[in-house]
Each structure stands twice: as C-alpha cells, then as structure tokens.
Design an enzyme around this catalytic site. Structure first.
Site, PDB file in Angstrom:
ATOM      1  N   GLY A  52      13.174   6.177  -1.345  1.00  0.00           N
ATOM      2  CA  GLY A  52      12.317   6.063  -0.125  1.00  0.00           C
ATOM      3  C   GLY A  52      11.921   6.982   0.050  1.00  0.00           C
ATOM      4  N   ASP A  53      12.482   7.914   0.292  1.00  0.00           N
ATOM      5  CA  ASP A  53      12.062   9.526   1.036  1.00  0.00           C
ATOM      6  C   ASP A  53       9.899   9.516  -0.135  1.00  0.00           C
ATOM      7  OD1 ASP A  53      14.115  10.046   2.279  1.00  0.00           O
ATOM      8  OD2 ASP A  53      15.363  10.288   0.815  1.00  0.00           O
TER       9      ASP A  53
END
Length: 478
Positions: free
Chosen positions: A259-260
């Site tokens: 997600g990052d």
C-alpha cells in the site's frame, strides 16, 4: 512542476529478526530460532517516503517524532535519504518487530505506540508544504492527520498541487480537494458506511465501485482508488463507469508495504503531471513489482532491495519472481519454446511444468530466432503478442524473450532449479542438461499430447481456406 514530494503522516520503526528454525526446544514444544540478522527499516509514512526517495525524487517527510531511542534509530535510517521535518509528539514511537524464517513471519511483537499530543506545525512545515510539487498523506492512525493546524495547511496545499491521501480506519478523514484517495478494500468498506453504503455488499468489484463513488462525494475528493490486492485497483470519479486496473500475477510471500508503494508511486506520477488514471496504472505496476521483489521485508536502508521500477515483463520481471520464490524457499522451474499459436499441447506442458515447483519462467524464442528455426513464414505472431498471451496464463509467472537459437544464455542468467521440456525426449539427453546440472539443477521431460502442433493448425487452416469458394478464403494467407 519543481519542488519536493512532501510526505505527511505517522512514522514507525519496523524490525525484522531473521534466522533459521532447525530444531525444537528441549523444555517446550516450540521452535528455536537461531538469529542470524536484524534488519531495521522505516515503517508507515516513513517507508512511503523512503520508497519515493528511491525513485530519485526530492522528498520531505513531516511526521510526529517522540523523544525516545526508537525515534533516534528511525532518524538515523532516514536522514541519509531525505529531509526530515519532525513534529513534536508526546507519545512513544511504535515499533513492530517481526520474527521471520524461510521468508515467513513466525510472530510479530508490537512495542511503543503510546498516544500523546501532536504539536502544531511550525514555520518549517508551512514552508515545506508551500514549496511542494505534490503531497502524500500516509495516515497510520496515530493522530498526525487530526491536527487542526496541519489540516488547514493540507487543505491549502490540495488547492494548489496534487494531494494523495492514503487513509486509515483510526485516522481522520481526508481534507476536501484531495486529487486521489487510496483506501484498500476493507478501509473503503468501513469509511463508506458513514455515507450510507452497507458494509456487507457482495462482489469485490461491484462493492468497490459503489463505495468509491460514495467516498468521492463524501470526502470531496476528485477521485478515489480502491486497492484490491491481487485484483489491482478500481478508480472512481464519483459517477460513470469506474476504471479497473488489473494487477499482473506475482508470487506473493509477503505483501507488507504494498500500500505504501502504491501511494508513493501514485503521488510521484501526479507530481509529474500524470492523469489520475495514469497514476493508478503506474502505481499498480510499481506495487506488483515491489511485492514480487519481496515487499517491505526486502527493503534495505543501505540502498539494496526492491526499488520502484514498474516492470511487468522481461528479464527484470523474471528476476523479481525468482528472487521472491527463492526467498520463500521455493523451487524455480523454467521451460521454453516458440508458442506461436497457443494450443492444448502447449497448455498441458506449461501446467505440468508449473506443478514441478513454485514459479514458472518461460524462455520464449524471439521473432528472429523463430525465423531461423522454422523458416521465413514464421512466426505467425510477433513475440510481444506471444509473450502477452503466455503471461495471461495462471500457470506462467514470467516470460523472458531470447534472440539466440537456443535458450542456454537465458538459462545461464536465470539458473532455474528445474528445466522442463515437452516432447519425445524421454531416455535421451536434453541439449541443455549439462548446463543446467552445472549449478545443481535438473533437466526433465514432460508428457506430450499427440497430434497437437502449430504446424498442424496452420495446415488445417490452409486446407479449409482452399476449400472455400473464391473470394471467401479467409484462411488462405495464414
């Protein structure tokens, strides 16, 4: 647009304690880990900032930092790579320690993370946001995004430059005017309840579409991209048909940090002037490559580990797949051929090869190589099309195109554990056997389906085309 990418959010310290489990404790039925290495790395918003810096971007990280040993360690990891602008914080630094062996996490130990007041931003934060080319808010629910003074600055930035907001269930709502919000499926489900969307919708894509539309309107965002893990991402503009960007298949032993990687890639692309659709497509590719290379567990603060190149095919893609498979203790299998017209015999061989291990890399003859082997009328399809068809098969993890007459140079680079060929080779020595055995691999033969071949398909098409009335021979030029 010039200026740094400013990342705002909660910084964590992640530590992987890596070792080998080879015995059970004599005093209790528990595995014993022989520790071989401790790998610290930034986590949360700090990981997103580090990954953006690895893209070659100028990055400023604005994050609450406590006055403790973990924060000091986090500073030392970050400061060689980016500019850190700390916010005063009365809490303690969250530390997530994962105990890992053979590419798998055995247990996670969480320490720190006590709540505390976040100080108001000072002149340095104000100046950083005013100079930003884009802003990424990476919320990890520790209180940074709830600061009224900081939210005012973020709303001003959103009116001037692209702002990407990666939300958290315990965090504050995005400020109005965000260019793109990037919740995952569960985050979108929780957030959309506030705007009247039930939490128990059926169908991942249909549910994401409805929730994305509601969140665009409820948050006052330009667009919302709901990330769907291995399915890719759905981009909603609040009305009309959403854009779905599928993710390429990758072996995934550890999705931590995906997600990052997605949010940092999207923010960087928007800073470069990309449309939201282009940013989401690039972010899906970057996150997929990141996961294939081992995810956050493979990140090193010394610059080693996965970068952000959105590679979806070719030698680099194969290298990522092989590295991830071996990190998880798996077996790498390779096979090869022209695969000019994919037929049942090809599929049977590919499925049988994939069953021998944990990933399958196909060595594909280039157009020039096929012409030398098959004659000037072949191939019927260029190798780019042939590769795309192969990559669409669930049993194929990566495809490498080679230009030589044999795949030996490609095999020497890939060094698979198993080289598998379909055909009538049983009991005879495969041409590649000596090379494959040189690094401890095995060359094997797979069953072959009789009567299936590209040559036979071409002959059938031509024969049927010739039998049609003049002017209707659509197969005559096959």
């Amino acid at each position: 647009m010039s200026g740094p990418l400013v990342v705002v959010g909660d910084a964590l310290l992640d530590v992987d304690v890596v070792g080998a489990v080879e015995r059970v404790a004599p005093d209790a039925p528990v595995p014993v880990l022989d520790v071989r290495e401790e790998r610290p790395r930034p986590g949360g918003a700090a990981l997103a900032a580090l990954l953006a810096a690895r893209d070659g971007r100028e990055v400023v990280l604005v994050a609450p930092l406590a006055d403790d040993a973990a924060a000091s360690r986090l500073r030392s990891l970050l400061e060689p790579h980016l500019r850190l602008v700390p916010l005063a914080w009365g809490g303690s630094t969250p530390v997530k320690t994962r105990v890992r062996s053979a590419g798998q996490s055995l247990v996670r130990l969480d320490t720190g993370g006590a709540d505390g007041p976040v100080g108001d931003p000072g002149a340095e934060v104000t100046e950083a946001l005013a100079a930003a080319s884009a802003v990424l808010v990476a919320d990890y629910g520790r209180g940074a995004t709830a600061s009224p003074a900081l939210r005012t600055l973020l709303a001003r930035a959103a009116a001037r430059v692209p702002l990407v907001w990666d939300p958290h269930p315990r965090g504050a709502s995005p400020v109005p005017g965000a260019r793109l919000c990037t919740p995952n499926g569960s985050e979108a489900a929780r957030a959309a309840v506030e705007f009247g969307v039930p939490a128990d919708l059926d169908g991942a894509v249909a549910a994401a579409s409805r929730r994305g539309d509601a969140l665009v309107r409820g948050w006052g965002a330009s667009a919302v991209s709901v990330t769907l893990g291995a399915r890719g991402a759905l981009l909603s503009y609040g009305e009309g048909a959403p854009l779905v960007v599928p993710a390429p298949f990758v072996p995934c032993a550890d999705p931590c940090g995906a997600g990052d990687r997605f949010a940092a890639a999207a923010a960087g692309l928007l800073a470069d002037g990309a449309l939201a659709s282009e940013a989401v497509a690039g972010a899906v590719a970057a996150a997929s490559a990141f996961v294939a290379a081992g995810g956050a567990s493979a990140v090193r603060v010394d610059g080693a580990g996965p970068t952000v190149a959105p590679v979806v095919g070719g030698q680099d893609r194969a290298a990522d797949v092989i590295a991830a498979t071996r990190a998880a203790g798996g077996t790498v299998v390779a096979t090869g051929g022209c695969f000019d017209l994919l037929h049942a015999g090809h599929v049977a061989t590919l499925e049988a090869a994939r069953a021998l291990g944990d990933c399958l890399v196909v060595c594909l003859n280039s157009d020039a190589s096929v012409r030398r082997l098959k004659g000037p009328e072949r191939p019927l399809q260029p190798h780019g099309d042939r590769r795309r068809v192969l990559e669409a098969l669930a049993c194929v993890d990566a495809v490498v195109v080679f230009d030589e007459d044999t795949p030996e140079a490609a095999l020497d680079r890939l060094r698979p554990d198993v080289w598998a060929k379909g055909g009538d080779y049983a009991g005879t020595e495969l041409p590649e056997s000596t090379l494959v055995r040189s690094w401890g691999g095995a060359a094997v033969v797979l069953p072959y389906l009789d009567g299936r071949s590209t040559t036979a398909l071409v002959k059938t098409a031509r024969d049927r085309g010739a039998a049609l009335p003049s002017g209707n021979s659509q197969f005559a030029d096959v």
